[in-house]
Design an enzyme around this catalytic site. Sequence first.
Site, PDB file in Angstrom:
ATOM      1  CD  GLU A 109      -1.740  -2.401   1.424  1.00 20.97           C
ATOM      2  OE1 GLU A 109      -2.593  -3.286   1.222  1.00 20.97           O
ATOM      3  OE2 GLU A 109      -0.583  -2.651   1.863  1.00 20.97           O
ATOM      4  CG  HIS A 151     -10.852  -7.935   6.483  1.00 20.54           C
ATOM      5  ND1 HIS A 151     -10.102  -8.668   7.374  1.00 20.54           N
ATOM      6  CD2 HIS A 151     -10.262  -8.098   5.268  1.00 20.54           C
ATOM      7  CE1 HIS A 151      -9.108  -9.266   6.727  1.00 20.54           C
ATOM      8  NE2 HIS A 151      -9.183  -8.928   5.439  1.00 20.54           N
TER       9      HIS A 151
END
Length: 658
Positions: free
Chosen positions: A397, A464
């Site tokens: 990322e 998540h």
Amino acid sequence: MEFETDFLDDTEQLKLYKALVEPRLIEEKMLVLLRQGKISKWFSGIGQEAISVGVAMALQPDEYILTMHRNLGVFTSRNVPLYRLFSQWQGKSSGFTKGRDRSFHFGSQEYKIVGMISHLGPQLGVANGIALASKLNKSNLVTAVFTGEGGTSEGDFHEALNVASVWQLPVLFCIENNGYGLSTPTKEQYNCEHLADRALGYGMEAHIIDGNNIIEVYKQIKNIASSVRKHPRPILIEFKTFRMRGHEEASGTKYVPEDTLKAWGLKDPVSNYEAFLKSSGVLTDMLENEIKNNISTKINKSLEMTFNDSDIVPDVTKELNDVYQPTIYHEVKPITECENIRFIDAISNALSESMNMHKDLVIMGQDIAEYGGVFKITDGFVEAFGKERVRNTPICESSIIEAAMGLSIAGIKSVVELQFADFISSGFNPVVNYLAKSYYRWNQHADVVLRMPCGAGVGAGPFHSQTNEAWFTKTPGLKVVYPAFPYDAKGLLNTAINDPNPVLFFEHKALYRTMKQDVPMGYYTLPFGKASVIRTGHAVTIVSYGAAVHWALEVLNKFEQIDADLIDLRTLQPLDTESIYNSVKKTGRVIILQEDSLFGGIASDISALITEHCFEFLDAPIKRVASLDTPIPFNKNLEAQYLPIQRFEKELFDLLNY
């Protein structure tokens, strides 16, 4: 030290000499000024000048160089006006950052230089983005980026090399191995003989160059760059050199063995090249004095200009106005023909239409190409727009967000899909320290949208399910968007892509396939900073955003007698305070509902703003309702307890009955 100059005539050899001497004379002057208390700090590059000068002179003027704090020779070789450099170091208005940053923490599009931030690693990924733009534009340009041997221990280094190798980007990764990271010697930083050996693990070509030999640096970089322009690929280059002074002057060099300093002193790049030029008859004592006197005169005149420049007068309005690049919202009204689509379809449609609107827009993310992303939002995009513009990325990322910043520097918009909003923590540094601050620091916008699939209610557990918008509403320079309906999601995402500032676009996963709405077909936009008033009433104001808007609607539909204003914020930065204040002044009661945990969330700031601006209109205490101050649990019953859905109904009635 041997110099092979057969490929250079006398004029070219002298040109390199002048370029090498100039940063040395500036450095020596800065050390005098430091002792006189006329400058506050200095990071010396004495002994390393041949690297900066050689690289800068070998590259074309239109090729970007990303520097560190010992690369003064890049700036002087690119003919950056000295008075502007001196003003930068003095925090004067003629500098490059308007007194907002110091040293070499700046860049300049005019000179194709991009400066560092103190976190060292991000510029490596940014270089990848600039090089990607060169590859997409088929401009055959090389990008060079510097780091120190200490910076090679950072994760950004490894992420950047991996991405560059996978994508075969034309980047020269230049390691200035100068012996020490502050006071830590190389033997305590890495356990291999040469840092260049690491290239093997990334499938990259590597070179080791004597960083104190200006001819070797210039010759090899010139040849390497020429080759990379013809056959784009990344190359790792380790320059062997030494830092002759402290990390910065205050730290000194007591930790360096005396014999080491003496040995490297004999390899001084300036004196060795100077002696060679004299021995070959290219340089005479008279010409040497003339060159140095001319440079010294230029230095002194530039310093005089800087010292005579008035100090910056603080201006609050100017400071606030320079956080974001000014942008004029261009309204594109929707057509009347609609289709009943899901939230997820609205996001996909906006991306597709924006890809057609902006012909060079690039989308990047894990598994977004042939697979279509984990939520299938980009399914079919590769066939429609090609793999150059719809790019699968490695799991990194940080480096991909940095590459998006590099694309922006090179004039290309990008959208980065974070597979889950939770994973932004792996790229947190470039978001809050690079994207957010670049425009304020040196007038460089970050034309980047980060898509953030977020939220609970789907039993996905602590990693998540977070709705972590408060991490970013706190950071000046970022815009934060959080729609609750398909119509808003499509229009706001189009606006986000048009906006030249960095935008975090939150998309609630639980709404993706459960929320449907009539949405106009074709391209349209919606303004930032304008809330949607979904219900109107006089008894209470409900302020919310994202999935929580639907929880509030469920309660209002269940109890139709509640006479409420329901405000869907839609964007959290900028925030529509006008709509909030007008409603609170009308109802006298307000309850703020958020999915995020309570402490430190945006509800707290909204509550404080209402207290400061609407206190005399309040008939009851402000209520904040949010999730528990715990991580998000996986178990369905625990998740239901965590979320504020049930608590909201009770708190609303308590407020109405106050």
